[in-house]
Design an enzyme around this catalytic site. Structure first.
Site, PDB file in Angstrom:
ATOM      1  N   HIS A 176       0.832  -1.205   0.000  1.00 48.90           N
ATOM      2  CA  HIS A 176       0.000   0.000   0.000  1.00 48.90           C
ATOM      3  C   HIS A 176       0.877   1.270   0.000  1.00 48.90           C
ATOM      4  CE1 HIS A 176      -3.642   2.383   1.280  1.00 48.90           C
ATOM      5  NE2 HIS A 176      -2.701   3.155   1.796  1.00 48.90           N
ATOM      6  N   GLU A 177       1.780   1.346   0.962  1.00 51.01           N
ATOM      7  CA  GLU A 177       2.628   2.552   1.059  1.00 51.01           C
ATOM      8  C   GLU A 177       3.499   2.694  -0.198  1.00 51.01           C
ATOM      9  OE1 GLU A 177       1.955   4.704   3.288  1.00 51.01           O
ATOM     10  OE2 GLU A 177       0.664   3.379   4.474  1.00 51.01           O
ATOM     11  N   HIS A 210       1.799   4.735  -2.796  1.00 51.31           N
ATOM     12  CA  HIS A 210       1.978   6.181  -2.584  1.00 51.31           C
ATOM     13  C   HIS A 210       3.361   6.624  -3.089  1.00 51.31           C
ATOM     14  CE1 HIS A 210      -1.582   7.186  -0.271  1.00 51.31           C
ATOM     15  NE2 HIS A 210      -1.350   6.276   0.645  1.00 51.31           N
ATOM     16  N   GLU A 241      -4.403   8.362  -2.707  1.00 53.69           N
ATOM     17  CA  GLU A 241      -4.896   7.118  -2.114  1.00 53.69           C
ATOM     18  C   GLU A 241      -5.212   6.090  -3.199  1.00 53.69           C
ATOM     19  OE1 GLU A 241      -4.617   6.997   1.084  1.00 53.69           O
ATOM     20  OE2 GLU A 241      -5.499   5.012   1.437  1.00 53.69           O
TER      21      GLU A 241
END
Lengths: 504, 504
Positions: free
Chosen positions: A269-270, A273, A299
């Site tokens: 997920h990170e 970003h 996001e």
């Protein structure tokens, strides 16, 4: 006017922005350090240091030099190159937001937030919303006053807040979008999940030591395009991404010996970003366009990684052998199908950050409705816990036992971040639409199954990442996918996944 | 005048120093980060950021506000509290050193150093001093011009440089000190080491995994007083200590699977530096007195830890059982006596940073003699490699095979740090004298053997650390030990150790 013939005024403007960018860079590093390696006794001095840089930054952002330059460009746009104009628009927007607040009110508000966050922590310890309530009331009062400074005639009060996180977003747009989303999720639940069979996911809690989990995270985020020469993966209590600039974007994760999925999906997920920030084109360096264009689009990139790649059965077709190799004998009795199903279990839960992709948007819709009621309908804040419980019962079929599992679970309100929550759900929808558009052009499933990730990375860099903040979210998504945002692609994808997981 | 009745001028002065301290804090964190976690691609932007803060710092340090305040205090010392006067003296000294240099010359010099360090790296790669020589010549020329700005009539040119690292130090003081030191070492070698039996130290190179080495370092530096709430232990290519302020002092070490001594003694060494900075009294916070008083005294604290505690047989009497517990079966066949002797082997070597305590000062004396010849006798720099080899043969009985093992081994000259090397030997001698004074008052051997380290820590905090930079090195050492610096205590201690290790 070409870049090479940049006016003296634009050169001054760029130099000023660069100084601000350098300060932001330092503030970001201090922030990263505060969450990773800073010794505990350092807190007070660190707060002074951050305060000092923030003050310098504020002076540059709203000082006479900036004011004069912005006035100059407003009077004569031809003083700016095309790129300069894009930068100017974003700077002007930030400037107005900041400069319209009376300084004394802003300073008092900053202090209030700092207290409120401590009280929030204490209220959580005592499981007492009542302890936090007086501070929440003050924050909402201050926020409503701020809105009166910012507001235009067309916008509702809550629109003003939405716009700060997602430029162009309004209640009028969100209401139908979230309504479609909510009923679509309800249909998937009713038609697929509830009549289906709950998969075995016991094995997801087998012991995997932290070093192995770290190697897994490293290997997988690197394969998915995270560039370790331009970033790092460290440990923090709450996972986050902090980008200093495109050459230094750091992500963190956390490890639980009995929950490898948390660190692995957290890292993926990170890294989504980070991929965004690492790939913005160089020409926006040291300008406010060097980051993402909105919270929702940002996001969408993390959720694309997590939901559409990291949880994707095709992704695991390629990755599972590698996963088993790195974890030794731990999962030797679990075949790919069992693994993928265990990875994609859905069940209602009380805590937003622990929710699965299917139920997650419902957590957001609840918060959206409450915030909208607070700002557009003057909801009495005393009623929040009651309404919270009622909506959780209504939308998810469960009720929190206490305020920590309920209205006290998120730090956002204590930090004054009202209007932020919708970004998370928008991120889901943007990601779904982007994934669909990508599928129209690439054979995504085959590429994933073969571990041939580069075309998928390149597609996002070309369509999304490279532009940084230079395109508004609406324009970006229209150009990238050919149509305005809708919930249908996200819903269609989830339907396929949960059919595979629950109807076998 | 009491602190509570601080003059407005002193308040301004303190505020200015605090701003400088905050910038130094940020610069130090950037430096730490650059050596630990910074992604490799970040180099260029990072250099700009550090440059920006350094420039701001320089403006504050030498700007009109500072100049006016220093002139005011020079004219009327009664405007300052007693503490204010101590701070003023240090600030004034730094100010004069910086302000006396023409800005253009200083800027050119900074650029030269930056180039020179790259060329030094390249020259090492090619093992060619000749490549680095033109840059060294330019640095020496610049340095000599700087000395002409700084010099008073009494001082020799090299004294000017010595004084910048060790206030009050001169060639006239160092010559007899180093001469005593050198002949004392030669006697220990001739009387004890050479006729003795070389101990077994093969076991020192047994495999110890890095996690175990890290736990060893952590446990031992904590026992020796390093406060992990005010510091951290990380990994870097070259071990160092960076103190942001007394609540944030970070040390690093490096690990070699087959050389546990390197990381362990390295950590203990750096923890000695850190102990100094963690224990300066709070009243010097945010002033230039918050750090150590000189390079030599600072090094005395790291060497005290390394040589007088970490290599001390009595220390291992307490620590060895713990060491064996943490290392499992690896050293189960090595008894305490064998271990201690292996830990204290001495043999001549070419690389300063790898030298044992007995031969280390000879490496320094060679550099001291060369630097003295460069600045006081206009030595032709072309002759350096030849003289280097000659002195190594004469003092240590060995000759480098190439320039990397010889004159190119240290970065100091490429960084313009001439006059720095003597601090290392002074650190040894200070540490020896401090250890002796401590023994006069405490039963050090018994305390060490019992692992009762607190009295030893407290003694140093009381006599050395708490004062920070508020006492000159001479005064500090006189007050702490009752006499001016001499080489005799260091020599006497080494004699005891090597007798135990070689004459058994």
């Amino acid at each position: 006017m070409t870049q090479s013939a940049m006016s003296a005024a634009e050169q001054d403007f760029r130099a000023l922005l660069k100084e601000m960018a350098l300060l932001e860079n330092a503030i970001s590093l201090l922030d990263w350090d505060g969450h990773t390696y800073m010794p505990s006794a350092e807190g007070t001095q660190r707060a002074e240091l951050v305060g000092y840089f923030n003050q310098r930054h504020f002076q540059l952002e709203t000082g006479s030099k900036m004011t004069a330059l912005l006035n100059l460009f407003e009077a004569d746009g031809s003083l700016l190159t095309v790129d300069g104009q894009a930068i100017y628009r974003r700077v002007k927007r930030n400037y107005e937001r900041t400069a319209k607040l009376p300084e004394a009110e802003f300073v008092a508000y900053t202090k209030l937030l700092s207290q409120a966050q401590n009280v929030w922590l204490s209220a959580r310890k005592h499981q007492q919303f009542a302890e936090f309530l007086p501070y929440l009331k003050q924050i909402v009062t201050a926020k409503k006053r701020f809105i009166s400074y910012w507001k235009t005639d067309e916008a509702t009060a809550y629109d003003v807040l939405l716009d700060q996180f997602e430029p162009g977003m309004t209640v009028a747009k969100l209401d139908p979008l979230f309504s479609e989303l909510q009923s679509g999720i309800e249909r998937i639940n009713a038609e697929i999940v509830r009549p289906g069979q709950q998969p075995n996911d016991q094995f997801m809690h087998r012991y995997v030591d932290q070093t192995t989990q770290h190697h897994l995270s490293e290997a997988i985020v690197q394969e998915l395009g995270f560039d370790f020469t331009k970033g790092s993966l460290d440990i923090s209590m709450h996972p986050f991404t902090i980008g200093m600039n495109r050459n230094d974007v750091r992500i963190t994760t956390r490890y639980d010996d009995h929950d490898f999925q948390m660190s692995l999906l957290g890292s993926i997920h990170e890294a989504g970003h980070a991929l965004y920030e690492q790939n913005v084109v160089a020409k926006w360096d040291n300008t406010p366009l060097a980051g993402g264009t909105s919270m929702g689009i940002h996001e969408s990139q993390s959720l694309f990684n997590e939901v559409f790649l990291g949880r994707n059965p095709a992704f695991w077709q390629h990755t599972y052998p590698r996963f088993r190799e790195l974890t030794g004998e731990i999962f030797s009795d679990i075949d790919l199908d069992t693994f993928v199903r265990g990875f994609n279990v859905t069940r209602p839960s009380l805590i937003r950050t622990e929710a699965d992709p299917l139920t997650y948007p419902l957590h957001i819709i609840i918060r959206y409705e409450l915030e909208k009621a607070i700002f557009n309908e003057d909801l009495d804040l005393d009623e929040l816990p009651m309404l919270w419980a009622k909506k959780y019962q209504q939308y998810l079929g469960i009720t929190p036992d206490n305020d920590v599992e309920g209205v006290l679970q998120d730090i956002h309100w204590a930090g004054g971040d009202m209007g932020y929550f919708p970004s998370y759900a928008l991120g889901h929808l943007y990601a779904g639409q982007i994934f669909h558009a990508m599928q129209e052009e690439l054979d995504v499933e085959t590429l994933l199954a073969n571990g041939d990730f580069q075309p998928l990375i390149d597609w996002r860099v070309q369509r999304i990442h490279q532009f940084g903040g230079s395109k508004e979210p609406n324009d970006l998504i229209l150009a990238a996918t050919g149509e305005p945002l809708s919930a249908k692609y996200w819903l269609a994808y989830q339907r396929t996944v949960y059919e595979r997981v629950y109807q076998y």
